[in-house]
Scaffold this active site. Structure first.
Site, PDB file in Angstrom:
ATOM      1  CB  SER A  14      -0.977  -0.018   1.185  1.00 24.06           C
ATOM      2  OG  SER A  14      -0.277  -0.372   2.342  1.00 24.06           O
ATOM      3  CE  LYS A  19      -0.875   6.580  -6.471  1.00 21.11           C
ATOM      4  NZ  LYS A  19      -1.987   6.147  -7.269  1.00 21.11           N
ATOM      5  NE  ARG A  46       1.536  -2.676   9.317  1.00 24.33           N
ATOM      6  CZ  ARG A  46       2.262  -1.843  10.061  1.00 24.33           C
ATOM      7  NH1 ARG A  46       2.549  -2.153  11.291  1.00 24.33           N
ATOM      8  NH2 ARG A  46       2.698  -0.705   9.575  1.00 24.33           N
ATOM      9  CE  LYS A 123      20.945   3.952   0.027  1.00 29.57           C
ATOM     10  NZ  LYS A 123      20.068   5.092  -0.162  1.00 29.57           N
ATOM     11  CG  HIS A 153      18.716   3.536  -7.716  1.00 30.60           C
ATOM     12  ND1 HIS A 153      19.106   3.942  -6.465  1.00 30.60           N
ATOM     13  CD2 HIS A 153      18.681   4.656  -8.466  1.00 30.60           C
ATOM     14  CE1 HIS A 153      19.296   5.258  -6.478  1.00 30.60           C
ATOM     15  NE2 HIS A 153      19.038   5.722  -7.672  1.00 30.60           N
ATOM     16  CG  ASP A 210      21.155   8.876   1.208  1.00 31.18           C
ATOM     17  OD1 ASP A 210      20.343   7.940   1.274  1.00 31.18           O
ATOM     18  OD2 ASP A 210      21.007   9.859   0.451  1.00 31.18           O
ATOM     19  CG  HIS A 215      23.876   4.825  -4.715  1.00 27.23           C
ATOM     20  ND1 HIS A 215      23.219   3.633  -4.771  1.00 27.23           N
ATOM     21  CD2 HIS A 215      22.998   5.707  -4.174  1.00 27.23           C
ATOM     22  CE1 HIS A 215      21.997   3.783  -4.299  1.00 27.23           C
ATOM     23  NE2 HIS A 215      21.847   5.035  -3.920  1.00 27.23           N
TER      24      HIS A 215
HETATM   25  C1  BG6 Z   1      19.054   7.231  -3.050  1.00 26.09           C
HETATM   26  C2  BG6 Z   1      19.333   8.130  -1.883  1.00 26.09           C
HETATM   27  O1  BG6 Z   1      19.607   5.954  -2.830  1.00 26.09           O
HETATM   28  O2  BG6 Z   1      19.641   7.800  -4.221  1.00 26.09           O
HETATM   29  C3  BG6 Z   1      18.762   9.514  -2.145  1.00 26.09           C
HETATM   30  O3  BG6 Z   1      18.727   7.574  -0.729  1.00 26.09           O
HETATM   31  C4  BG6 Z   1      19.298  10.073  -3.436  1.00 26.09           C
HETATM   32  O4  BG6 Z   1      19.047  10.390  -1.065  1.00 26.09           O
HETATM   33  C5  BG6 Z   1      19.105   9.073  -4.571  1.00 26.09           C
HETATM   34  O5  BG6 Z   1      18.593  11.272  -3.715  1.00 26.09           O
HETATM   35  C6  BG6 Z   1      19.810   9.544  -5.812  1.00 26.09           C
HETATM   36  O6  BG6 Z   1      19.437   8.731  -6.870  1.00 26.09           O
HETATM   37  P1  BG6 Z   1      19.529   9.262  -8.357  1.00 26.09           P
HETATM   38  O7  BG6 Z   1      19.184   8.088  -9.191  1.00 26.09           O
HETATM   39  O8  BG6 Z   1      18.544  10.404  -8.477  1.00 26.09           O
HETATM   40  O9  BG6 Z   1      20.922   9.747  -8.542  1.00 26.09           O
END
Ligand code: BG6
Length: 441
Positions: A14, A19, A46, A123, A153, A210, A215
């Protein structure tokens, strides 16, 4: 058909992620791979929904809605799925807070899911080395590592995957890809936005947890690892680990934007960094004595993720007697407007040898048009295919946490104005990546 009949279960269905990203990505995959007769998507959470109300939440084609179902909670889920069909794979997407990962894995195990299960998790994988180890250990109590798909990602971004092709499918770069020819590597991830509505998460994390720990460390591994013997997940993992093992962080500067502490969810005396610069070294034969600079931050003057491979200067001979020739650079524009730019020196037409810097460009848009695949689409398809190449292993997450551990929450913090680049103590002469902004616009 490449994909075996699968039940795809979104836990936390949800929420916003289902979405905005997951259902739209699955809708495209179902269409492209023609999965409508063999597979189903089940939302779980839930909240009380019937199938009709659940389907109403999503703006997707009627054909997709027909294979969309809802089941409240995990208890009884196994039998519910068996009633829907005979699926050889059950894929669980954890659209859940990391604090409940272990408990959810336990519940799935107790519900009877075993080898057929694959768990896709987002993550943050932990908060530091110890917590990452604990989460991995708890997940491994119920499921094997080969069943776990940890998403980063960034690995699904075309321009990042292309780093491997650039390095290992172009013989001209192979001999120069080392510290003998390269002076330094710079990795830049700038964002214009601040922490927005994610304040309470971000304030516990900070930009190093973060962005850098995951990344940008992954990016660094792809840029500097040795050639894997194949593209299999295991072979790539081995090479990434070899980089992480010899990595050390030699300096770090932390900054916070002014006004951050007044934002929702942020502690009034928060010491969390919103921008950081790091210096790293990779202590192996290939990269010996060459610094890697990483910077990442929020509320800066621009949005852009770029890498610069800065080559060594020419000797002070011939055209470079006065030292005026700029060293060659390769800039990878990861986003926006993906591309690769090689800075060269060229002769200005005329009778004298006047030299100017020129840019040789490869812009995705010009070569391939607008064909970039959405990250979740790529990752979900790979998970359905069982291909873990773009997912992060337990060892990588732990080692990366271990290395970054030495600079987490430590050292002083400096301040910068929102919408500007902090410049009080730059750790290197940063490339002006704005110069490359229009290169592939
Ligand atoms: C996320 C972070 O993993 O990646 C965010 O938690 C960040 O804080 C984002 O803004 C950046 O992703 P992208 O694809 O916009 O560079």
């Amino acid at each position: 058909m490449r994909i075996p009949g699968s039940a795809i279960v979104i836990l936390g269905a949800s929420g916003d992620l289902a979405k905005r990203k997951l259902i739209p990505a699955l809708a495209v995959i179902f269409e492209q791979e023609n999965l409508f007769d063999s597979s189903v998507i089940i939302g779980s959470g839930r909240t009380d929904f019937n199938d009709h109300d659940f389907r109403g939440k999503f703006d997707v084609h009627g054909k997709v809605k027909d294979i969309l179902f809802y089941h409240k909670g995990i208890s009884g889920l196994k039998r519910y799925i068996e009633q829907k069909g005979n699926f050889s794979r059950v894929i669980f997407f954890f659209a859940l807070p990391p604090s409940v990962y272990s408990d959810t894995a336990k519940q799935l195990f107790e519900e009877g899911f075993r080898d057929e299960a694959r768990l896709i998790i987002e993550k943050p994988f932990g908060y530091d080395y110890e917590s990452a180890k604990t989460i991995n250990h708890e997940l491994h109590e119920y499921f094997h590592e080969s069943q776990l798909f940890r998403i980063d990602h960034y690995l699904a971004k075309e321009a990042i995957q292309n780093i491997l092709v650039f390095r290992f499918a172009n013989s001209i770069f192979y001999p120069v890809w080392n510290s003998r020819y390269i002076k330094e590597i710079q990795i830049n991830a700038s964002e214009k936005i601040g922490v927005e509505e994610r304040g309470s998460y971000f304030d516990r994390a900070g930009i190093i947890r973060d962005m850098v720990q995951n990344h940008l460390m992954q990016l660094l591994c792809l840029l500097t690892m040795e050639a894997p013997v194949s593209l299999d997940a295991e072979d790539i993992r081995i090479q990434k680990l070899n980089v992480l093992k010899v990595l050390s962080i030699t300096d770090c500067m932390r900054y916070q934007y002014k006004g951050y502490r007044e934002e929702p969810g942020i502690a009034p005396d928060s010491p969390t960094e919103t921008y950081a610069e790091l210096v790293l070294s990779i202590n192996n034969f290939r990269w010996y004595n060459m610094p890697v600079y990483i910077r990442a931050g929020k509320a800066l003057n621009r949005k852009g993720t770029e890498i610069c491979i800065l080559f060594k200067s020419l000797p002070r001979l011939l055209f470079n007697k006065s030292g005026g020739i700029k060293p060659n650079r390769i800039v990878f524009k990861i986003q926006p407007s993906e591309g690769i730019i090689l800075d060269l020196s060229g002769k200005i037409p005329g009778s004298d040898f006047f030299i100017s810097e020129t840019k040789m460009k490869f812009c995705y848009h010009d070569v391939f048009g607008d064909v970039m695949q959405e990250a979740y689409q790529k990752l979900l398809l790979d998970a359905l295919l069982g291909d873990r190449t773009l997912f992060v292993s337990a060892e990588e997450t732990e080692l990366s946490w271990e290395k970054i551990g030495q600079v987490l929450d430590s050292g002083s913090i400096e301040y910068y104005e929102k919408g500007t680049m902090p410049a009080t103590h730059p750790l290197t002469d940063w490339i002006d990546f704005e110069d490359y902004e229009t290169a592939c616009g």
